[in-house]
Design a protein around this motif. Structure first.
Motif, mmCIF file in Angstrom:
data_model
loop_
_atom_site.group_PDB
_atom_site.id
_atom_site.type_symbol
_atom_site.label_atom_id
_atom_site.label_comp_id
_atom_site.label_asym_id
_atom_site.label_seq_id
_atom_site.Cartn_x
_atom_site.Cartn_y
_atom_site.Cartn_z
ATOM 1 N N MET A 98 -3.933 0.821 7.441
ATOM 2 C CA MET A 98 -4.127 1.952 6.535
ATOM 3 C C MET A 98 -3.748 3.258 7.201
ATOM 4 O O MET A 98 -3.135 4.132 6.574
ATOM 5 N N SER A 127 -8.723 0.585 11.119
ATOM 6 C CA SER A 127 -7.722 -0.151 10.351
ATOM 7 C C SER A 127 -6.333 0.373 10.686
ATOM 8 O O SER A 127 -5.899 1.387 10.139
ATOM 9 N N ALA A 146 0.832 -1.207 0.000
ATOM 10 C CA ALA A 146 0.000 0.000 0.000
ATOM 11 C C ALA A 146 0.863 1.252 0.000
ATOM 12 O O ALA A 146 0.521 2.253 -0.638
ATOM 13 N N THR A 168 -0.062 3.516 7.228
ATOM 14 C CA THR A 168 0.434 3.777 5.874
ATOM 15 C C THR A 168 0.418 5.261 5.549
ATOM 16 O O THR A 168 1.407 5.816 5.050
ATOM 17 N N ALA A 176 -10.126 7.270 5.612
ATOM 18 C CA ALA A 176 -9.761 5.867 5.830
ATOM 19 C C ALA A 176 -10.488 5.290 7.038
ATOM 20 O O ALA A 176 -10.816 6.010 7.981
#
Length: 262
Positions: free
Chosen positions: A226, A223, A196, A229, A219
């Motif tokens: 994510m 999570s 990602a 990221t 997002a």
């Protein structure tokens, strides 16, 4: 899986997304709507349809009528419009039960954890993978991946025909010089390999070449992967949109991250 996607249409002069799927109205763009009338019009539509949340994306300075009608600003993105004007995300809850998130503590933990992860130099993409833009020939496989990763989604990404249509004609990169980094999906067997992060870096580079000024994402707040990221990619965290979007099988809170591409 989402069998009844939300409606996206111009109504009251504004661009709206709404439906029972997320039980909400999303004011995407004010357009030609009368700002003095629009909050009441949205309220009436939400009550008529049984929705429990209205949230909006507005240029800073145009939120006065909304705040006066019970909206609270949940998040913001600096430089959203042409790299100059901040975007605000005000929200109004028609059911107080939706204001409270049972996962508030975990959401706060993830939001605090993500920026603490070091933004070390990105390792090269493993030779076993190839990074390229998808083409119309890929839409069937794209839909299969989305079906496996997301039990539900606010747009019909499980439908190859919709993916093809949006790939060919739907995206407009010029309005406001901003871009949403979205629809990330990594199959479970390939997680933990920074795929990602590589994809995000490639998307950012492509958007800089197109002259975009600001990138943002909404997002899943629950999570960790994510959120980490986007933090590792140098995106500041804005805030959380509470119980905002039906994704992966239920209505979830969403985190807003952003980055200046100037």
């Amino acid at each position: 899986m989402n069998s009844t996607p939300d409606i996206i249409e111009t109504r009251f002069g504004a661009l709206l997304q709404y439906g029972l799927f997320s039980r909400r109205i999303y004011l995407m763009k004010m357009g030609e709507a009368d700002p003095r009338k629009l909050p009441a019009q949205l309220d009436a539509l939400a009550r008529e349809r049984g929705y429990t949340k209205i949230f909006a994306k507005l240029p800073k300075g145009s939120e006065g009528e909304f705040v006066a009608n019970g909206y609270l600003v949940e998040a913001s993105v600096p430089g959203f419009y042409r790299g100059e004007t901040e975007a605000l995300f005000p929200a109004r809850y028609l059911d107080l039960a939706r204001v409270e998130s049972p996962d508030a503590a975990e959401i706060a933990r993830i939001a605090e954890l993500a920026p603490s992860k070091p933004a070390a130099s990105q390792p090269p993409l493993s030779a076993e993978f190839t990074l390229r833009a998808c083409t119309p020939d890929d839409v069937e496989e794209m839909a299969e991946i989305y079906r496996e990763v997301f039990l539900s989604y606010p747009f019909p990404i499980h439908n190859p025909a919709w993916l093809l249509e949006t790939m060919q004609s739907h995206i407009d990169y010029l309005d406001g010089l901003n871009v949403e980094m979205t629809d990330f999906a990594t199959l479970p067997d390939f997680r933990g390999r920074n795929l990602a992060l590589h994809l995000l870096a490639a998307m950012e580079a492509a958007m800089r070449r197109k002259g975009m000024r600001t990138a943002y994402t909404i997002a899943r707040a629950l999570s960790p992967g994510m959120n980490v990221t986007f933090a590792k990619a140098g995106c500041p965290f804005s805030s959380t949109l509470v119980n905002n979007t039906n994704i992966s099988g239920g209505i979830e809170s969403m985190n807003v991250w952003y980055k200046s591409l100037g």
